[in-house]
Write a protein that holds these residues in place. Structure first.
Motif, PDB file in Angstrom:
ATOM      1  N   GLN A   1       0.825  -1.215   0.000  1.00  0.00           N
ATOM      2  CA  GLN A   1       0.000   0.000   0.000  1.00  0.00           C
ATOM      3  C   GLN A   1       0.860   1.266   0.000  1.00  0.00           C
ATOM      4  O   GLN A   1       1.968   1.259   0.536  1.00  0.00           O
ATOM      5  CB  GLN A   1      -0.869   0.028   1.261  1.00  0.00           C
ATOM      6  N   GLY A   2       0.297   2.331  -0.529  1.00  0.00           N
ATOM      7  CA  GLY A   2       0.965   3.635  -0.490  1.00  0.00           C
ATOM      8  C   GLY A   2       0.609   4.369   0.786  1.00  0.00           C
ATOM      9  O   GLY A   2       0.000   3.798   1.701  1.00  0.00           O
ATOM     10  N   PRO A   3       0.939   5.655   0.847  1.00  0.00           N
ATOM     11  CA  PRO A   3       0.696   6.438   2.062  1.00  0.00           C
ATOM     12  C   PRO A   3      -0.784   6.723   2.323  1.00  0.00           C
ATOM     13  O   PRO A   3      -1.602   6.676   1.399  1.00  0.00           O
ATOM     14  CB  PRO A   3       1.398   7.763   1.785  1.00  0.00           C
ATOM     15  N   VAL A   4      -1.074   7.021   3.580  1.00  0.00           N
ATOM     16  CA  VAL A   4      -2.399   7.510   3.950  1.00  0.00           C
ATOM     17  C   VAL A   4      -2.375   9.032   3.806  1.00  0.00           C
ATOM     18  O   VAL A   4      -1.402   9.672   4.193  1.00  0.00           O
ATOM     19  CB  VAL A   4      -2.709   7.193   5.433  1.00  0.00           C
ATOM     20  N   THR A   5      -3.439   9.571   3.236  1.00  0.00           N
ATOM     21  CA  THR A   5      -3.537  11.026   3.104  1.00  0.00           C
ATOM     22  C   THR A   5      -4.799  11.486   3.826  1.00  0.00           C
ATOM     23  O   THR A   5      -5.610  10.649   4.233  1.00  0.00           O
ATOM     24  CB  THR A   5      -3.635  11.441   1.621  1.00  0.00           C
ATOM     25  N   PRO A   6      -4.993  12.794   3.960  1.00  0.00           N
ATOM     26  CA  PRO A   6      -6.227  13.248   4.612  1.00  0.00           C
ATOM     27  C   PRO A   6      -7.479  12.771   3.876  1.00  0.00           C
ATOM     28  O   PRO A   6      -8.556  12.708   4.461  1.00  0.00           O
ATOM     29  CB  PRO A   6      -6.118  14.773   4.548  1.00  0.00           C
ATOM     30  N   ASP A   7      -7.344  12.431   2.591  1.00  0.00           N
ATOM     31  CA  ASP A   7      -8.497  11.927   1.844  1.00  0.00           C
ATOM     32  C   ASP A   7      -8.473  10.403   1.707  1.00  0.00           C
ATOM     33  O   ASP A   7      -9.046   9.835   0.783  1.00  0.00           O
ATOM     34  CB  ASP A   7      -8.535  12.552   0.433  1.00  0.00           C
ATOM     35  N   GLY A   8      -7.758   9.743   2.604  1.00  0.00           N
ATOM     36  CA  GLY A   8      -7.710   8.282   2.538  1.00  0.00           C
ATOM     37  C   GLY A   8      -6.448   7.806   1.831  1.00  0.00           C
ATOM     38  O   GLY A   8      -5.478   8.556   1.691  1.00  0.00           O
ATOM     39  N   ASP A   9      -6.485   6.549   1.354  1.00  0.00           N
ATOM     40  CA  ASP A   9      -5.291   5.999   0.711  1.00  0.00           C
ATOM     41  C   ASP A   9      -4.947   6.780  -0.550  1.00  0.00           C
ATOM     42  O   ASP A   9      -5.832   7.139  -1.320  1.00  0.00           O
ATOM     43  CB  ASP A   9      -5.541   4.540   0.324  1.00  0.00           C
ATOM     44  N   MET A  10      -3.662   6.986  -0.730  1.00  0.00           N
ATOM     45  CA  MET A  10      -3.249   7.684  -1.938  1.00  0.00           C
ATOM     46  C   MET A  10      -3.395   6.738  -3.128  1.00  0.00           C
ATOM     47  O   MET A  10      -3.235   5.532  -2.983  1.00  0.00           O
ATOM     48  CB  MET A  10      -1.795   8.133  -1.805  1.00  0.00           C
ATOM     49  N   GLY A  11      -3.696   7.322  -4.256  1.00  0.00           N
ATOM     50  CA  GLY A  11      -3.808   6.488  -5.462  1.00  0.00           C
ATOM     51  C   GLY A  11      -2.434   6.022  -5.900  1.00  0.00           C
ATOM     52  O   GLY A  11      -1.484   6.002  -5.125  1.00  0.00           O
ATOM     53  N   GLN A  12      -2.344   5.713  -7.157  1.00  0.00           N
ATOM     54  CA  GLN A  12      -1.096   5.164  -7.680  1.00  0.00           C
ATOM     55  C   GLN A  12       0.083   6.142  -7.513  1.00  0.00           C
ATOM     56  O   GLN A  12      -0.062   7.339  -7.763  1.00  0.00           O
ATOM     57  CB  GLN A  12      -1.305   4.860  -9.162  1.00  0.00           C
ATOM     58  N   GLU A  13       1.200   5.617  -7.104  1.00  0.00           N
ATOM     59  CA  GLU A  13       2.385   6.458  -6.946  1.00  0.00           C
ATOM     60  C   GLU A  13       2.961   6.777  -8.323  1.00  0.00           C
ATOM     61  O   GLU A  13       3.362   5.869  -9.051  1.00  0.00           O
ATOM     62  CB  GLU A  13       3.414   5.702  -6.100  1.00  0.00           C
ATOM     63  N   LYS A  14       2.972   8.068  -8.665  1.00  0.00           N
ATOM     64  CA  LYS A  14       3.496   8.429  -9.989  1.00  0.00           C
ATOM     65  C   LYS A  14       4.859   9.107  -9.914  1.00  0.00           C
ATOM     66  O   LYS A  14       5.689   8.942 -10.800  1.00  0.00           O
ATOM     67  CB  LYS A  14       2.482   9.324 -10.710  1.00  0.00           C
ATOM     68  N   TYR A  15       5.021   9.920  -8.899  1.00  0.00           N
ATOM     69  CA  TYR A  15       6.297  10.648  -8.782  1.00  0.00           C
ATOM     70  C   TYR A  15       6.857  10.467  -7.380  1.00  0.00           C
ATOM     71  O   TYR A  15       6.121  10.543  -6.402  1.00  0.00           O
ATOM     72  CB  TYR A  15       6.093  12.143  -9.041  1.00  0.00           C
ATOM     73  N   ARG A  16       8.148  10.282  -7.328  1.00  0.00           N
ATOM     74  CA  ARG A  16       8.824  10.155  -6.029  1.00  0.00           C
ATOM     75  C   ARG A  16       9.757  11.346  -5.867  1.00  0.00           C
ATOM     76  O   ARG A  16      10.647  11.549  -6.696  1.00  0.00           O
ATOM     77  CB  ARG A  16       9.626   8.851  -5.986  1.00  0.00           C
ATOM     78  N   LEU A  17       9.536  12.115  -4.816  1.00  0.00           N
ATOM     79  CA  LEU A  17      10.312  13.344  -4.661  1.00  0.00           C
ATOM     80  C   LEU A  17      11.103  13.364  -3.366  1.00  0.00           C
ATOM     81  O   LEU A  17      10.690  12.776  -2.363  1.00  0.00           O
ATOM     82  CB  LEU A  17       9.379  14.565  -4.630  1.00  0.00           C
ATOM     83  N   VAL A  18      12.217  14.093  -3.417  1.00  0.00           N
ATOM     84  CA  VAL A  18      12.911  14.470  -2.180  1.00  0.00           C
ATOM     85  C   VAL A  18      12.602  15.949  -1.976  1.00  0.00           C
ATOM     86  O   VAL A  18      12.663  16.731  -2.933  1.00  0.00           O
ATOM     87  CB  VAL A  18      14.436  14.238  -2.313  1.00  0.00           C
ATOM     88  N   VAL A  19      12.216  16.323  -0.762  1.00  0.00           N
ATOM     89  CA  VAL A  19      11.881  17.730  -0.511  1.00  0.00           C
ATOM     90  C   VAL A  19      12.845  18.332   0.491  1.00  0.00           C
ATOM     91  O   VAL A  19      13.151  17.735   1.523  1.00  0.00           O
ATOM     92  CB  VAL A  19      10.420  17.892  -0.020  1.00  0.00           C
ATOM     93  N   GLU A  20      13.303  19.521   0.141  1.00  0.00           N
ATOM     94  CA  GLU A  20      14.175  20.299   1.030  1.00  0.00           C
ATOM     95  C   GLU A  20      13.376  21.503   1.528  1.00  0.00           C
ATOM     96  O   GLU A  20      12.699  22.181   0.758  1.00  0.00           O
ATOM     97  CB  GLU A  20      15.414  20.750   0.228  1.00  0.00           C
ATOM     98  N   GLY A  21      13.483  21.750   2.838  1.00  0.00           N
ATOM     99  CA  GLY A  21      12.844  22.933   3.414  1.00  0.00           C
ATOM    100  C   GLY A  21      11.579  22.589   4.178  1.00  0.00           C
ATOM    101  O   GLY A  21      10.948  21.557   3.926  1.00  0.00           O
TER     102      GLY A  21
END
Ligand code: SF4
Ligand code: SF4
Lengths: 395, 437
Positions: free
Chosen positions: B267-287
């Motif tokens: 499974q992917g992550p849980v979001t405020p709107d429930g399970d996230m759909g298909q993972e399309k982009y994987r990001l690293v975030v700075e800040g």
């Protein structure tokens, strides 16, 4: 009063200092370096570095203070967001445009996160230059902050020794301490002369004379200050009916020269300021006997200027340096000039203002950038301030 | 810089059934109750910062840990920070300076009401753990002016040369021994017991192990977590008032079990709107994130199938993924090492290394920088970081701007546009790579 007179006029001394100030290619420092093979130049940014150590290594300490209002910033803006002050972007501009290509090392003092991070940028952008983030203690006990600082200083001594290919000796350090003691004495003399007779030593001139010390070898600068003092003493200048102010907040990004001039033109004699603090950071002579690094550390801990980048452990002492500067220089008010987006200066400001209020000292405040062009609002504000001070003192 | 979010503002349906979420919610609520009841119960309060948070030490003196950064975040999430910031500007603070400070000062001016609707107590001591940010010093000098209470400076030197030296550790340990501890003893009336500290440190390390497992689960495809928006919840207890407690151990145990289950189920992550759909982009975030529009901001990602697999913000209260753990065998040295290692105390070249490695190790599509107007510590130099990381990894990077808690600097339309173009750019790169293969 200084005795070494060579008869130069204040105007010619100031013209020389102005020439150094205007020269964004650092011709004088380049010439110094070229005069003898093996010479090295170490740049440093505000607010304080122990220039004695650079001098002891036989190197030229070179103050880097951004590009002022004459440098066209072409590349620098690509490195910074709009909400970051100007000095780092114009300093980057100096670097990428090749104006600092003769500089062998850069010291970035512990003053704020912007200059702190610039040290890392410099490492990445100029990998062949010796780069050091110069940390200082925020604990002022000899056995704690003092020990830490002595070790930091030793690292710098060692690194510069390696850079020149020969270790720096204690005697070299002691000699340099003596040379800088003299320079600081002269600078203090210049400041007290101006506090007494500000019309004889206008703020813009004092600034230029001081600023020359960030480019010239210290011995030459001491001679320049001495000559200027002699000339200022000798030449009668017209006295205006100005009020007397302390200018504060200008310890890092430089205000445009025009801003300093504008203050006096609009009725405020600057009788003290926190410009170029490195020239008088240590407020008493550093002993030339004993362990030189211990002595430098002890001077830093117990006899140094107060400023926003330094922690004040005692609440009762907070801001009192400013009140003392006002009293010492006979000032009637304080002008807060802070660089836009400068967290240290702008966060410090309300605390200092509270202290001034308690001491019944009037003040005004505005912001600037090193390339501010429009001086009219500042003139008006300073003019009104001067008028109101005169009104109060007349009442 | 900071981090704790009450689950109230976070994931909706799933929250209710996740043990970890329930646990965190209870922990936070109980903590705020304890804080706001302190004047009645007589418990003493130490205010301090998230980076360089010495929770284990604070607990040795029976002090309650209050984190003004966390309060500012709470104000941001509850949409009160805007008026607090304005209040601070009204009383003389510049529009240019860090809004965390202004949110805190404005909140004080308006009665200092905490997230539970009750008045937060005045601190008995300001523990100025001066780590990774110059603004901290001014912030606590400003608070000291108000509260007139004792202020203890603990100076953490900056890792300018990318390493921790013996001199740095000695300096910090000396400060702890000769300044911090004696003063805390005096203020609290509790004698320091190093064995008590060891016990807490032992507990910290257990929770830290589990946190790292959770964060590193994002290396899997799909990632079972969002390591930025979700990560902010996960770091809450450990960056806040719970490091070194049994509560934190339990929380991370539950969390790890839940994440491992998601992992096992693909499974992917849980979001405020429930399970996230298909993972399309994987990001690293700075800040840091923006808190005033936190859910709206997050939605811009999960609506597009973008998941953050690693972030630097989840390292501001401690960097654990390279092996550091609080070590009970060298209790004071370990506290020093912890402070020295926090993300914002690392040099820019170290940050570039970290972010580039994250992109490789977490198989990310690129780096996104959320540049925060308030925060010189994070923001100064980020444009160079972006170019360096791009150069090293060959992956595209993008730059957006907002603020932590000042709603005036959140422009949803701008950010959304930027993100959409960024995702397109990633698609193009992929198409290019496929064509070249
Ligand atoms: S002007 Fe202020 S914020 Fe900018 S580099 Fe100097 S001290 Fe830092
Ligand atoms: S400048 Fe950045 S790290 Fe410092 S207090 Fe503000 S938001 Fe936090």
């Amino acid at each position: 009063m200084a005795t070494s007179l060579n008869g130069s006029s204040a105007a010619s001394i100031v013209a020389r200092a102005q020439g150094l100030f205007d020269d964004l290619s650092f011709t004088a420092a380049r010439a110094w370096k070229a005069a003898e093979p093996g010479r090295k130049v170490i740049g440093y940014m505000p607010i304080y570095v122990p220039r004695e150590i650079i001098h002891a290594a036989g190197m030229l300490p070179l103050g880097i203070l951004g590009g002022g209002d004459q440098l066209e910033v072409i590349h620098g803006d690509a490195y910074y967001q709009s909400y970051i002050c100007r000095i780092p972007r114009s300093t980057i501009e100096l670097g990428v445009s090749g104006r600092l290509d003769f500089v062998d090392g850069m010291l970035f003092p512990s003053i704020c996160d912007v200059i702190r991070n610039l040290s890392g940028m410099w490492k990445m952008m100029f990998p062949n230059v010796y780069v050091r983030y110069f940390d200082v203690p925020q604990n002022y006990k000899d056995g704690i902050g003092g020990n830490y600082y002595v070790s930091e200083l030793s690292e710098l001594v060692e690194a510069l020794g390696t850079l020149r290919g020969k270790p720096i000796s204690d005697d070299e350090l002691r000699h340099s301490i003596a040379v800088y003691n003299e320079n600081r004495r002269l600078v203090r003399e210049l400041y007290s002369f101006r506090a007494q007779r500000p019309w004889q030593a206008p703020a813009a001139e004092v600034y230029l004379v001081l600023r020359a010390g960030l480019v010239l070898p210290v011995e030459e600068h001491s001679a320049l200050v001495r000559d200027y003092l002699a000339a200022a003493e000798r030449e009668e200048r017209p006295r205006r009916d100005n009020c007397r102010v302390v200018l504060t907040g200008v310890f890092c990004e430089q205000p445009p020269l025009n801003l300093i001039k504008s203050l006096e033109l609009s009725g405020c004699y600057v009788v003290d300021d926190d410009l170029l603090l490195v020239t008088r950071w240590l407020t008493a002579d550093v002993p030339t006997s004993g362990n030189p690094l211990q002595e430098l550390a002890s001077a830093f801990l117990h006899h140094s200027e107060s400023t926003a980048a330094k922690y004040e452990p005692d609440l009762k002492e907070k801001g009192q340096h400013l009140v003392r500067a006002v009293r010492r220089s006979g000032a009637e008010g304080v002008i807060f000039a802070c660089p836009s987006f400068c967290d240290p200066a702008l966060l410090e400001r309300p605390m200092l203002q509270h202290v001034l209020k308690d001491a019944d000292i009037p003040y005004i405040a505005f912001k600037y950038a090193e390339n501010s062009g429009q001086m009219q609002p500042i003139r008006e504000q300073a003019g009104t301030f001067a008028d109101s001070i005169k009104l109060w003192s007349g009442a | 810089m900071t981090v704790i979010v009450t689950p109230k503002a976070g994931p909706a349906k799933q929250v209710v059934k996740d043990d970890s979420m329930l646990k965190q919610k209870e922990m936070m609520a109980a903590h705020y109750e304890r804080l706001t009841n302190a004047p009645e119960t007589g418990e003493k309060v130490a205010s301090t910062f998230v980076p360089g948070n010495l929770n284990e030490l604070i607990k040795c003196f029976d002090l309650l840990n209050n984190l003004p950064e966390v309060n500012a975040i709470q104000s941001g999430l509850r949409r009160q920070s805007g008026s607090y910031v304005l209040e601070a500007e009204k009383i003389g603070h510049s529009e240019d300076v860090c809004t965390y400070v202004k949110s805190d000062i404005g909140m004080m001016a308006k009665g200092n009401i905490g997230p539970n609707g009750k008045r937060l107590p005045d601190p008995d001591v300001l523990l100025l753990s001066y780590t990774g940010c110059f603004t901290f010093m001014k912030w606590f000098e400003l608070l000291r002016e108000q509260y007139k209470c004792e202020t203890i400076m603990l100076h953490t030197p900056y890792m300018g040369d990318g390493k921790i030296t013996k001199n740095m550790i000695e300096y910090m340990v000396k400060q702890l021994k000769e300044e911090v501890i004696p003063k805390l003893e005096r203020i609290s009336g509790v004698k320091f017991d190093i064995d008590r500290l060891r016990e807490y440190l032992k507990k910290s390390a257990v929770a830290e192990d589990d946190l790292v497992r959770v964060l590193q689960s994002a290396k899997s495809k799909p990632s079972p977590i969002d390591a930025y928006f979700g990560g902010i919840y996960y770091i809450g207890p450990i960056f806040g008032a719970f490091r070194g407690t049994d509560d934190a151990i339990d929380y991370y145990k539950f969390l790890r079990a839940e994440v491992e289950e998601r992992l096992a189920n693909g499974q992917g992550p849980v979001t405020p709107d429930g399970d996230m759909g298909q993972e399309k982009y994987r990001l690293v975030v700075e800040g840091p994130p923006n808190y005033t529009n936190f859910r709206q901001f997050w939605k811009m990602f999960y609506d597009e199938g973008a998941v953050v697999v690693a972030s630097s913000y989840t390292k501001v209260g401690g960097v654990y993924d390279f092996g550091f753990r609080h070590d009970p065998d060298k209790p004071l040295e370990t506290l020093a090492e912890y402070c020295l290692g926090v993300y914002t105390n690392r040099s820019l070249p170290m940050r570039v290394d970290m972010l580039s490695n994250y992109i490789d190790e977490y198989a990310a599509d690129g780096l996104l920088i959320n540049s925060i107007k308030s925060c010189n510590s994070f923001s100064a130099g980020q444009l160079l970081i972006m170019r360096e990381v791009e150069k090293r990894t060959g992956k595209p990077a993008a730059f957006i701007e907002s603020d932590l808690v000042d709603p005036r600097y959140f422009s949803a339309a701008n950010i959304k546009n930027r993100l959409e173009s960024y995702f397109q750019m990633i698609e193009q790169r992929r198409a290019g790579a496929r064509a070249a293969a």
